[in-house]
Design an enzyme around this catalytic site. Structure first.
Site, short mmCIF file in Angstrom:
data_model
loop_
_atom_site.label_atom_id
_atom_site.label_comp_id
_atom_site.label_asym_id
_atom_site.label_seq_id
_atom_site.Cartn_x
_atom_site.Cartn_y
_atom_site.Cartn_z
N GLU A 218 -11.48 3.98 -0.25
CA GLU A 218 -10.25 3.97 0.57
C GLU A 218 -9.61 2.58 0.63
O GLU A 218 -9.10 2.15 1.68
CB GLU A 218 -10.50 4.59 1.94
N1 COS Z 1 3.26 2.65 5.03
C1 COS Z 1 4.47 3.06 4.58
N2 COS Z 1 5.04 2.61 3.43
C2 COS Z 1 4.34 1.72 2.73
C3 COS Z 1 3.07 1.25 3.13
C4 COS Z 1 2.54 1.75 4.34
N3 COS Z 1 1.35 1.36 4.79
N4 COS Z 1 2.61 0.38 2.22
C5 COS Z 1 3.55 0.29 1.27
N5 COS Z 1 4.59 1.11 1.59
C6 COS Z 1 5.84 1.29 0.84
C7 COS Z 1 6.59 -0.04 0.76
O1 COS Z 1 7.42 -0.21 1.86
C8 COS Z 1 7.37 0.13 -0.52
O2 COS Z 1 8.49 0.95 -0.26
P1 COS Z 1 9.95 0.53 -0.80
O3 COS Z 1 9.93 0.72 -2.28
O4 COS Z 1 10.88 1.47 -0.12
O5 COS Z 1 10.16 -0.90 -0.42
C9 COS Z 1 6.43 0.94 -1.41
O6 COS Z 1 5.52 1.62 -0.51
C10 COS Z 1 5.66 0.07 -2.36
O7 COS Z 1 4.94 -0.89 -1.60
P2 COS Z 1 4.21 -2.12 -2.28
O8 COS Z 1 5.18 -2.80 -3.22
O9 COS Z 1 3.61 -2.95 -1.19
O10 COS Z 1 3.10 -1.41 -3.13
P3 COS Z 1 2.05 -2.00 -4.15
O11 COS Z 1 2.16 -1.25 -5.42
O12 COS Z 1 2.15 -3.49 -4.18
O13 COS Z 1 0.65 -1.57 -3.50
C11 COS Z 1 -1.31 -1.74 -2.10
C12 COS Z 1 0.20 -1.98 -2.27
C13 COS Z 1 -2.17 -2.67 -2.91
C14 COS Z 1 -1.56 -1.96 -0.61
C15 COS Z 1 -1.63 -0.27 -2.46
O14 COS Z 1 -1.52 -0.04 -3.85
C16 COS Z 1 -3.02 0.15 -2.02
O15 COS Z 1 -3.24 0.47 -0.85
N6 COS Z 1 -4.00 0.21 -2.96
C17 COS Z 1 -5.31 0.71 -2.70
C18 COS Z 1 -5.31 2.17 -2.88
C19 COS Z 1 -6.47 2.80 -2.20
O16 COS Z 1 -6.75 2.55 -1.05
N7 COS Z 1 -7.15 3.65 -2.91
C20 COS Z 1 -8.25 4.33 -2.35
C21 COS Z 1 -8.37 5.62 -3.02
S1 COS Z 1 -7.85 6.91 -2.09
S2 COS Z 1 -9.46 7.36 -1.07
#
Ligand code: COS
Length: 381
Positions: A365
């Site tokens: 996660e």
């Molecule tokens: N809530 C709502 N929207 C969100 C958000 C959140 N917590 N986090 C990001 N977003 C939105 C952003 O606002 C952005 O939207 P806009 O295009 O409208 O501006 C979009 O999503 C992309 O955000 P961002 O550029 O920050 O995304 P990244 O590709 O840089 O990824 C991380 C960010 C690294 C935080 C994300 O890829 C992540 O959580 N990775 C881990 C995945 C994970 O936990 N996997 C576990 C497997 S599932 S059990």
């Protein structure tokens, strides 16, 4: 400890505690050794509704509050974090449906978890072989064909994949739009073209199933699209914000068990003429273990306080709870091994398993590096 729960909430927590002690504890070591799923315990757990705690009552679930769920997940993980993972994972899959689904979709999906339609297991399909931390790098694609979507791709490390009767699958619907070109779909297990691939032989949480999901020209009707087209990535992130504190609860469960095992051992193990708990080297280590565990629990409570306050952005607090609890569960499990010495290293005692179970808490996660990215991102803003 930790949460202030009323009688009704405690009833559910005590039921879970008793269930875990009676149905899971006696078989946990053997299932762990053999990588065998505790199917009978899962079946009984589903029957009671432990997999559907989060489903609102209007959709046939328990409608439990998150403080109670946190305490329940801690009790399950104290006994076995693999079982906690397996019984809790349907709620992870349910979240994007609760976030973005229509009332009909919510009812439809919930029915698979409550057992009205499916077997109680649902799975969340985001991760792919080349898209773990970089969740937006997935290649699974969904193409519109008349009034159906045709999905092709491969998901991996999917909890409950081998058991699930229904999935939420994230797929690209517009290659040109990056994260804004990803959408979420409800996909039933019996759709032609959906198959389960390799099952992982894991270091820990061996009482849970983790496998690949292969999608080859899987067709779903239009109404299986969740929420808005192109909003799937946001739904996935919102889901993870809500789900990460549950991982933290499991991590706290593992740490609490390690603390209890080490404390019990330190009270009866005598060296240099006194129980080792009376040696400050051990007493201080136990005090640190207790402190870390309680503070991790407080971070979870803090998250839910903020969630229930109505504030809309709580990514930072979710990441703090998950990251801190994940890190301390590994530290506390390691300390427990040190306190038990040779016995801690032996498979005859449960603490080496706690370390193996704790390690995943820093990985799934969202790795703890990703959590630090989320926390750091909040600081930068
Ligand atoms: N809530 C709502 N929207 C969100 C958000 C959140 N917590 N986090 C990001 N977003 C939105 C952003 O606002 C952005 O939207 P806009 O295009 O409208 O501006 C979009 O999503 C992309 O955000 P961002 O550029 O920050 O995304 P990244 O590709 O840089 O990824 C991380 C960010 C690294 C935080 C994300 O890829 C992540 O959580 N990775 C881990 C995945 C994970 O936990 N996997 C576990 C497997 S599932 S059990």
């Amino acid at each position: 400890m930790g949460y202030i729960l009323n009688e009704e909430q405690m009833e559910l927590v005590n039921l879970a505690k008793k269930f875990a002690e009676q149905e899971v504890k006696p078989i946990a070591a053997e299932c762990d050794r053999e990588g065998k799923l505790p199917m009978e315990a899962y079946r009984k757990g589903v029957e009671i509704g432990f997999n559907a705690l989060e489903i609102p009552e209007e959709y046939g679930g328990a409608g439990a509050d998150y403080y109670t769920i946190a305490a329940v997940m801690e009790e399950f993980a104290k006994v076995d974090a693999g079982f906690a993972t397996g019984i809790g994972a349907s709620s992870l899959a349910l979240k994007p449906v609760l976030i973005a689904g229509t009332p009909e979709q919510k009812k439809y999906f919930a029915d698979f978890i409550t057992g009205d339609k499916g077997n109680g297991f649902a799975a969340f399909g985001l991760t792919e072989p080349d898209a773990g931390s970089d969740a937006a790098a997935g290649k699974t694609i969904a193409v519109k064909d008349g009034d159906e979507w045709v999905i092709n791709g491969r998901k991996c490390f999917i909890t409950n994949a081998g058991l699930a009767s229904i999935f939420v699958i994230f797929a690209i619907t517009d290659k040109t739009r990056g994260t804004r070109g990803i959408s979420a779909f409800i996909v039933e297990r019996d759709r032609p073209g959906l198959s389960i691939g390799k099952e992982e032989d894991k270091m820990g949480i061996r009482l849970s199933n983790t496998a690949d999901v292969i999608l080859e020209d899987v067709r779903v009707p239009e109404d299986h699209l969740l929420g808005e087209l192109g909003k799937g990535f946001v739904y996935a992130m919102q889901t993870l914000d809500l789900a990460r504190p549950t991982v933290a609860s499991m991590a706290v469960g593992v740490a609490q068990r390690a603390l209890e095992e080490a404390t019990a051992y330190a009270k009866q193990r005598v060296t240099f003429g006194k129980p080792i708990i009376n040696h400050q080297a051990i007493m201080f280590k136990l005090a640190d273990m207790d402190m870390k565990t309680e503070v991790a629990r407080s971070a979870i409570k803090n998250f839910y306080d903020i969630y229930y306050s109505g504030r809309k952005n709580f990514s930072r607090e979710a990441a703090i709870a998950k990251c801190f609890a994940g890190d301390i569960s590994v530290e506390v499990a390691l300390d427990a091994i040190q306190i038990l010495g040779g016995y801690g290293y032996s498979r005859e005692y449960p603490v080496e398993k706690l370390l193996r179970d704790a390690k995943i808490m820093q990985i799934y996660e969202g790795t703890n590096e990703v959590q630090r990215m989320v926390i750091g991102g909040a600081l930068m803003r």
